[in-house]
Design a protein around this motif. Structure first.
Motif, PDB file in Angstrom:
ATOM      1  N   ILE A   1      -9.065  -7.513   1.143  1.00 34.45           N
ATOM      2  CA  ILE A   1      -9.106  -8.636   1.725  1.00 34.45           C
ATOM      3  C   ILE A   1      -9.544  -8.962   2.969  1.00 34.45           C
ATOM      4  O   ILE A   1     -10.167  -9.933   3.319  1.00 34.45           O
ATOM      5  CB  ILE A   1      -7.670  -8.901   1.439  1.00 34.45           C
TER       6      ILE A   1
ATOM      7  N   THR B   1      -3.282  -8.387   7.041  1.00 37.85           N
ATOM      8  CA  THR B   1      -3.220  -7.808   5.625  1.00 37.85           C
ATOM      9  C   THR B   1      -3.209  -6.390   5.761  1.00 37.85           C
ATOM     10  O   THR B   1      -3.555  -5.506   6.994  1.00 37.85           O
ATOM     11  CB  THR B   1      -4.401  -8.323   4.792  1.00 37.85           C
TER      12      THR B   1
ATOM     13  N   MET C   1      -0.913 -11.382   3.861  1.00 36.38           N
ATOM     14  CA  MET C   1      -1.341 -11.151   2.492  1.00 36.38           C
ATOM     15  C   MET C   1      -1.332  -9.590   2.093  1.00 36.38           C
ATOM     16  O   MET C   1      -1.849  -8.831   2.918  1.00 36.38           O
ATOM     17  CB  MET C   1      -2.678 -11.732   2.159  1.00 36.38           C
ATOM     18  N   ASN C   2      -0.553  -9.243   1.171  1.00 36.39           N
ATOM     19  CA  ASN C   2      -0.492  -8.058   0.890  1.00 36.39           C
ATOM     20  C   ASN C   2      -1.860  -7.737  -0.269  1.00 36.39           C
ATOM     21  O   ASN C   2      -2.524  -8.588  -0.615  1.00 36.39           O
ATOM     22  CB  ASN C   2       0.690  -7.563   0.114  1.00 36.39           C
ATOM     23  N   ASN C   3      -1.918  -6.358  -0.638  1.00 34.41           N
ATOM     24  CA  ASN C   3      -2.903  -5.912  -1.364  1.00 34.41           C
ATOM     25  C   ASN C   3      -2.781  -6.111  -2.867  1.00 34.41           C
ATOM     26  O   ASN C   3      -1.467  -5.942  -3.326  1.00 34.41           O
ATOM     27  CB  ASN C   3      -3.313  -4.501  -1.198  1.00 34.41           C
TER      28      ASN C   3
ATOM     29  N   SER D   1      -4.722   0.170  -0.568  1.00 36.42           N
ATOM     30  CA  SER D   1      -3.890  -0.441   0.420  1.00 36.42           C
ATOM     31  C   SER D   1      -3.428   0.474   1.405  1.00 36.42           C
ATOM     32  O   SER D   1      -2.849   1.872   1.139  1.00 36.42           O
ATOM     33  CB  SER D   1      -2.610  -0.965  -0.295  1.00 36.42           C
TER      34      SER D   1
ATOM     35  N   THR E   1      -3.839 -11.596  -5.025  1.00 44.05           N
ATOM     36  CA  THR E   1      -4.124 -12.245  -3.533  1.00 44.05           C
ATOM     37  C   THR E   1      -5.499 -11.838  -3.256  1.00 44.05           C
ATOM     38  O   THR E   1      -6.091 -12.529  -2.540  1.00 44.05           O
ATOM     39  CB  THR E   1      -3.309 -11.257  -2.584  1.00 44.05           C
TER      40      THR E   1
ATOM     41  N   SER F   1      -4.552  -4.696   3.043  1.00 43.46           N
ATOM     42  CA  SER F   1      -5.775  -4.588   2.332  1.00 43.46           C
ATOM     43  C   SER F   1      -7.113  -4.727   2.808  1.00 43.46           C
ATOM     44  O   SER F   1      -7.552  -5.531   3.134  1.00 43.46           O
ATOM     45  CB  SER F   1      -5.726  -5.908   1.197  1.00 43.46           C
TER      46      SER F   1
END
Length: 262
Positions: free
Chosen positions: A126, A121, A97-99, A151, A103, A123
């Motif tokens: 996250i 990730t 998962m990206n920032n 990020s 998301t 992030s």
């Protein structure tokens, strides 16, 4: 943050490309003065461009929106999309998962609804949210921290991501269209998204309908490299069919999912 009329005005202009102020006044049942104020707000957000007598839809921007504004915009839509996407993630999945604002909403949905996730990730936010579930394994990439949106990006980040293979890559993006594919404002963020797509078996995009036909500065990938697009209820049926025709499944969240997570 745009009000509902302004959001509908963007949607209408994205379809017709140009409209006179009088047309907008008649369509939305407001005065010309109100239309002019709305267009001023939308132009400041780079969603439209005012021209003599009316406005045109602006789908190309080189400037990245402030992350705080992204978080504030259309929270109900973001969480509706996130809840729907969470249903496509299984206990035990390995995901990247990206920032991003959507998301981040997904991470909050997954926090207590799924378990034994392995999450990669860039992030920190996250990572912290999903680490609250002690049954999850969290891998936070290396890299340097962007002050703009917190990020991690850069060569070290992308090299780190290259060490993984995941079941699903889930991205929040800046722009998407069939013609121009997935696009991103920041060059380094775009490079990180490309790497995340490389390591994922199934590639999933989370975005509000306002991101459709918007073109940001950096191309991430062509449209046909995506497997799923999760969006809100505003997407027209013909737009969804056009994506399905190129092999991309578009799923829209129902409008009744309006509550926002705390």
């Amino acid at each position: 943050m745009y009000n509902e009329r302004q959001k509908e005005m963007i949607k209408y202009l994205s379809e017709v490309k140009f409209a006179r102020a009088e047309q907008l006044s008649e369509r939305f049942q407001v005065s010309l003065e109100t239309v002019r104020r709305d267009l001023m707000v939308l132009e400041q957000g780079s969603s439209i461009r005012k021209v003599r007598g009316g406005a045109v839809y602006s789908n190309l921007r080189a400037k990245e929106m402030e992350f705080e504004k992204k978080m504030e915009n259309n929270q109900q839509g973001k969480y509706a999309i996130a809840r729907m996407a969470a249903e496509y993630i299984n206990d035990g999945d390995a995901i990247a998962m990206n920032n991003g604002s959507t998301t981040l909403a997904l991470a909050k949905c997954l926090q207590n609804s799924k378990t034994q996730l392995t999450v990669v990730t860039n992030s920190p936010d996250i990572a912290l949210i999903l680490s609250d579930n002690e049954n999850n394994q969290i891998y936070l990439s290396s890299g340097y921290l962007r002050k703009h949106n917190k990020s991690l990006v850069g060569g070290m980040c992308n090299e780190c991501l290259g060490n993984f293979k995941v079941d699903k890559t889930i991205l929040s993006i800046d722009g998407i269209s069939i013609q121009d594919g997935v696009t991103e404002y920041n060059t380094e963020e775009a490079a990180t998204l490309r790497k995340m797509l490389e390591i994922g078996h199934t590639r999933m995009i989370l975005c509000e309908f306002s991101k459709f036909s918007e073109v940001a500065f950096n191309k991430v990938c062509s449209a046909d490299r995506i497997d799923y697009v999760f969006t809100d209820w505003n997407i027209p049926a013909r737009e969804a069919r056009a994506w399905n025709d190129i092999g991309v499944k578009v799923l829209s969240s129902p409008q009744q999912q309006l509550s926002v997570l705390p």
